[in-house]
Design an enzyme around this catalytic site. Structure first.
Site, PDB file in Angstrom:
ATOM      1  CG  ASN A 126      17.112 -18.860 -15.332  1.00 28.74           C
ATOM      2  OD1 ASN A 126      16.380 -19.837 -15.190  1.00 28.74           O
ATOM      3  ND2 ASN A 126      16.750 -17.816 -16.058  1.00 28.74           N
ATOM      4  CG  HIS A 131      12.222 -17.981 -12.844  1.00 25.32           C
ATOM      5  ND1 HIS A 131      12.992 -19.127 -12.832  1.00 25.32           N
ATOM      6  CD2 HIS A 131      12.626 -17.247 -13.922  1.00 25.32           C
ATOM      7  CE1 HIS A 131      13.824 -19.090 -13.875  1.00 25.32           C
ATOM      8  NE2 HIS A 131      13.618 -17.971 -14.534  1.00 25.32           N
ATOM      9  CB  CYS A 153      11.403 -19.374 -16.587  1.00 26.29           C
ATOM     10  SG  CYS A 153      12.952 -19.537 -17.489  1.00 26.29           S
TER      11      CYS A 153
END
Length: 330
Positions: free
Chosen positions: A285, A255, A114
């Site tokens: 996500n 993020h 990520c």
């Protein structure tokens, strides 16, 4: 005069067509729309279908970024694909190079989960600052739905698929104002997509491992604790390198992991909610795709304008985390 600064001059994004909302997830695991939305802020996520791949969505995002930057694929010197879910373990960047017709571009994958887009941004900038390349295509893309255990309600509610891309170009003034990158491998076990092997004996005395990857496993509590503590620190350090204060930030793009993390980080930094870009309600996500996806949407909506100062931070498996401060446009 040789241009040894970096500008981020165009963005693009793409997501699969199929969406799965929280109500749909209740047919798979014991959960509810309210439970998921309250704890994560996520309402739905996009999932790649049988005819979609990382290559297809990353290529689409790239074409849009190239058009927005006003260059052609033939102008690109380097393609960096930040991903943890390649279509081919040997790498997917080369396939994207071929699809784009970016014949002179060097292409390779970069894996930092990520944090991949922020790590990629800093990596791309070094090639430009040293005078090696003029135009770099940086893509963040992941298809995490391939590696989710749809019976594990702790993880299956979180992840979605997508891709985002930006063009970095050599520029007289440097628009990448500051950055800081970090890794702590001692906490690696909190978030994994691990290889699982079975042993084959080829001939007596010669054994090899063969296998696949296990679905994503995560200790949500520890990852949350890590993010809320480390992300404000790393943004502070990047701001220090940029010689800027928090109130000079126009936009915060974190993020897109969990709305509670976004809120907690903004609160710790004293950044007002109207400066925080969030689109995880629609996409979940998307790992390395989440920052460029949110950036591109905000540019398309006319929120982010040339000259705006953006603080961004990626954090996740590794454990890795990093922040970059940049000014949008030439």
């Amino acid at each position: 005069m040789e241009k040894l600064g970096v500008a981020i001059i165009g963005s693009g994004s793409a997501v699969p067509t199929t969406s799965l909302d929280n109500q749909g997830l209740t047919q798979l695991v014991d959960t509810s729309d309210e439970w998921i939305a309250t704890r994560t802020g996520i309402k739905e996520r996009r999932l790649a279908g049988a005819d979609e791949s990382l290559k297809t969505i990353a290529t689409m995002a790239s074409f849009k970024a190239i058009a927005a930057a006003g260059i052609t694929a033939a102008d690109i010197d380097l393609i960096l694909l930040a991903t943890s879910t390649p279509d081919d373990l040997f790498g997917t960047a080369c396939q994207i190079q071929a699809e784009l017709g970016a014949t002179k571009a060097v292409a390779f994958d970069l894996t930092a989960a990520c944090s991949g887009f922020v790590f990629g941004l800093v990596t791309a900038a070094q090639y430009i600052r040293t005078g090696v390349y003029q135009n770099v295509l940086l893509i963040g893309g992941d298809i995490l739905s391939r590696w989710v255990d749809w019976q594990d309600r702790g993880t299956c509610i979180l992840f979605g698929d997508g891709a985002g891309a930006v063009i970095l170009q050599a520029n007289e003034s440097d628009r990448l104002l500051g950055f800081e990158l970090k890794t702590d491998g001692t906490q690696n076990h909190y978030l994994n997509l691990a290889y699982k092997a079975s042993t084959d004996e080829l001939i007596p005395g010669v054994k090899v491992n063969k296998g696949n990857f296990q679905p994503i496993t995560m200790n949500g509590k520890e990852v949350y604790r890590f993010a809320v503590q480390r992300v404000p620190e790393v943004i502070d350090k990047a701001l220090f390198h940029a010689n800027l204060s928090v109130d000079q930030i126009d936009w915060l793009i974190l993020h897109q992991a969990n709305q509670r993390i976004l809120d907690a980080v903004a609160q710790r930094l004293n950044i007002p909610a109207h400066k925080v870009i969030s689109n995880l309600a629609e996409y979940g996500n998307t790992s390395a795709a989440s920052i460029p996806l949110a950036l591109d949407e905000a540019v398309q909506q006319g929120k982010i304008k040339p000259g705006d100062i953006i603080a961004t931070s990626g954090f996740g498996a590794g454990l890795t985390w990093g922040a970059a401060i940049f000014q949008w446009g030439r």
